[in-house]
Structure formats: C-alpha cells, structure tokens
Scaffold this motif. Sequence first.
Motif, mmCIF file in Angstrom:
data_model
loop_
_atom_site.group_PDB
_atom_site.id
_atom_site.type_symbol
_atom_site.label_atom_id
_atom_site.label_comp_id
_atom_site.label_asym_id
_atom_site.label_seq_id
_atom_site.Cartn_x
_atom_site.Cartn_y
_atom_site.Cartn_z
ATOM 1 N N HIS A 28 60.677 1.101 -11.873
ATOM 2 C CA HIS A 28 61.662 0.495 -10.974
ATOM 3 C C HIS A 28 62.744 -0.228 -11.763
ATOM 4 O O HIS A 28 62.501 -0.755 -12.856
ATOM 5 C CB HIS A 28 60.971 -0.472 -10.014
ATOM 6 C CG HIS A 28 59.986 0.208 -9.113
ATOM 7 N ND1 HIS A 28 60.372 0.899 -7.988
ATOM 8 C CD2 HIS A 28 58.647 0.338 -9.199
ATOM 9 C CE1 HIS A 28 59.296 1.413 -7.402
ATOM 10 N NE2 HIS A 28 58.235 1.093 -8.132
ATOM 11 N N SER A 29 63.933 -0.245 -11.192
ATOM 12 C CA SER A 29 65.066 -0.959 -11.778
ATOM 13 C C SER A 29 65.562 -1.985 -10.759
ATOM 14 O O SER A 29 64.997 -2.135 -9.669
ATOM 15 C CB SER A 29 66.189 0.024 -12.115
ATOM 16 O OG SER A 29 66.894 0.419 -10.940
ATOM 17 N N SER B 256 66.297 -1.550 -6.866
ATOM 18 C CA SER B 256 65.402 -1.975 -5.786
ATOM 19 C C SER B 256 64.811 -3.311 -6.188
ATOM 20 O O SER B 256 65.538 -4.305 -6.249
ATOM 21 C CB SER B 256 64.358 -0.908 -5.439
ATOM 22 O OG SER B 256 63.472 -0.625 -6.506
ATOM 23 N N ASP C 265 62.967 4.165 -7.853
ATOM 24 C CA ASP C 265 63.137 2.955 -7.048
ATOM 25 C C ASP C 265 62.703 3.192 -5.603
ATOM 26 O O ASP C 265 62.608 4.323 -5.127
ATOM 27 C CB ASP C 265 64.593 2.480 -7.117
ATOM 28 C CG ASP C 265 64.858 1.654 -8.358
ATOM 29 O OD1 ASP C 265 64.072 0.722 -8.610
ATOM 30 O OD2 ASP C 265 65.815 1.941 -9.087
ATOM 31 N N HIS D 230 58.025 -2.918 -13.143
ATOM 32 C CA HIS D 230 59.134 -3.676 -12.580
ATOM 33 C C HIS D 230 59.778 -4.561 -13.653
ATOM 34 O O HIS D 230 60.884 -5.041 -13.468
ATOM 35 C CB HIS D 230 58.668 -4.537 -11.409
ATOM 36 C CG HIS D 230 58.213 -3.733 -10.217
ATOM 37 N ND1 HIS D 230 57.036 -3.014 -10.201
ATOM 38 C CD2 HIS D 230 58.786 -3.532 -9.009
ATOM 39 C CE1 HIS D 230 56.902 -2.416 -9.020
ATOM 40 N NE2 HIS D 230 57.950 -2.712 -8.291
#
Length: 310
Positions: free
Chosen positions: A21-22, A25, A50, A195
Amino acid sequence: MIRQSAFSAPGRFWRGNLHTHSNRSDGALEPDEVCRRYRAQGYDFLAITDHYVGHYDYPLIDSRAWRSADFTTLIGAELHSGAMENGELWHILAVGLPLDFPRIGAAGFRADAEQMSGPEIARLAAEAGAFVAIAHPQWSGMSLQDARSITAAHAVEIYNHSSAVGADRGDGAAIADLLISEGRDVSLIATDDAHLFDPDHFGGWVMVRARENTPEALLAALKRGDFYSSQGPEIRDFYFDGEQLVVESSAVERVIALGFGSSSNQVYGHAMTRTAVPLKWQGETPWLRAVVIDAAGRRAWTNPIRRPVL
C-alpha cells in the motif's frame, strides 16, 4: 517422479511482493518511494495494491514509470465489495489489472447490501486478466464457506506479514489446505501487505520462476503456480520420487511434509540442504506440500503437488 512446476519450468527465480500500500490509500509513503525501497532491498518486482474503494477515489496506481532493466512492477489493487458471513467487507487481492478496470466495489470500509458480492468482484478481476488471491483469511475471520465461494481465486495468502506483525493473525494455511483437499487448484502466496508505518515490510515474498522479469511473464507464471513463497529460506527443488518427498534448500533445521487432513511427517537436523521425508502415515493423501524452517524460525512454503494414492 512428480516435481512441482516451479522447479521444472524454464527460467530463473525472481523475488517479488504482491501486496503493498501507498499513500494513495492508507499507506505511509508515495508510490515512487515504496518502489525505491523495495528495489533497494533487492526485490525484482513489486505490485502496489491500494484499497480500491470510493473513499480513496478507487486508486489504481500506474507504476510503469518505475520499471527498469532490473526491476518491474505489476498493476493491481485490493478490491472490496459485499459482506462475508461475519458481516465484514471482502478483501480480494488482484494483481495484473488493466488500468481501465471499472471503478466498482465499496464506497468505504463498510459492507453494503447494494454492493456486488466478493465472488462477483473476484470473477470480474480474473476475467480482466488479473491473478486473484484470497487476502489474509485468518485476519479477516473468513469462513470456509466464504473461501469456497471465491471460485475465481488462483491463490490464498499462506502468510501475510502485516497481519502477523499487527494482529498475530498472519496465517492462511487452514483455509488453503481445506480448499486443496476439496480439489481446488489453488497456490500459496506470502506477502507483506506493507503500509510502512510499522515494521510490516520485507517479511514475506514470492519467488517466481520465469524466463524474463516482465509483467507478462511473471503473471503467466503466477497463474501456473510456478513459484514458492518465503520469509527467508530458499527452496531449490521439490519432488515426490514414489516413496518419499525430497526438498533441496538453503540450510534449514526442519522440513515438514503436509497433506490431506492430519497427515504430516517431519525431519529435523542441522544445516540440512537435501532432505528426504519418508511418507509414513501419508500413503492415502492425494496431495503434498512442504514447509522448510531455518534456525531463525523463518519459513518457506511450496505449492502443492497432486500424486497417485499409494
């Protein structure tokens, strides 16, 4: 002799993370910094996945600009739509989505009766060309009936590092083994689900065997099951020779053969690199997979092989 396809297919192994994830999101970092870190850590490929919900404007990260001669990216997302049996939202990992994938699914992180179901959104992703996986089943509280309903799934997350670090619920083996025992042709992936706020990264990956480190070659190999998953140990060969299960690996201290129901056998030793596991109590199992564990407790997992019943 029956050899798992990852160890007989042409090509070499490429290391990658399929669940990341970036800050598009709920991740901590810009997509380019996420890619930079994974590349610097020695990964060959990465999928930024995401959360594909309206709250984040359905992000589908175009990561093609970060591809290079020695690093590539796969385009994907974590899809959400409909409710599982426990009333919570589905989490479906889809890697290899087209950039024009429709903006569908949940508006936020609550299930809605008007949404399409998890099985439906998984099917649409597979039809669009994606490699589809059931994400973190233990963390989600997924039932076996939930898992059965995702008929489009290519894989189950055998290990999700973020779920392990943050909730001690990183395991997907129970759901995966039950599906395999019912005849489902599913493979087993280890992922980070990173994350990058916490130490939830560089903890689980896939080693995909393909001729080239390209999105097309990697996706085709993933769908065939030409890979193994790891937290550290290397697996160099895995086959059934008619009497025993043989695993060649980096130095490990335990090799376990697992099959239908309660069937299992293990060999313990020091710095084992070629281990033959006798199949006492496992003559009736129609499938086998192996887990290797090194001195630090890190694991690697093969995909299952089907075999004639002894």
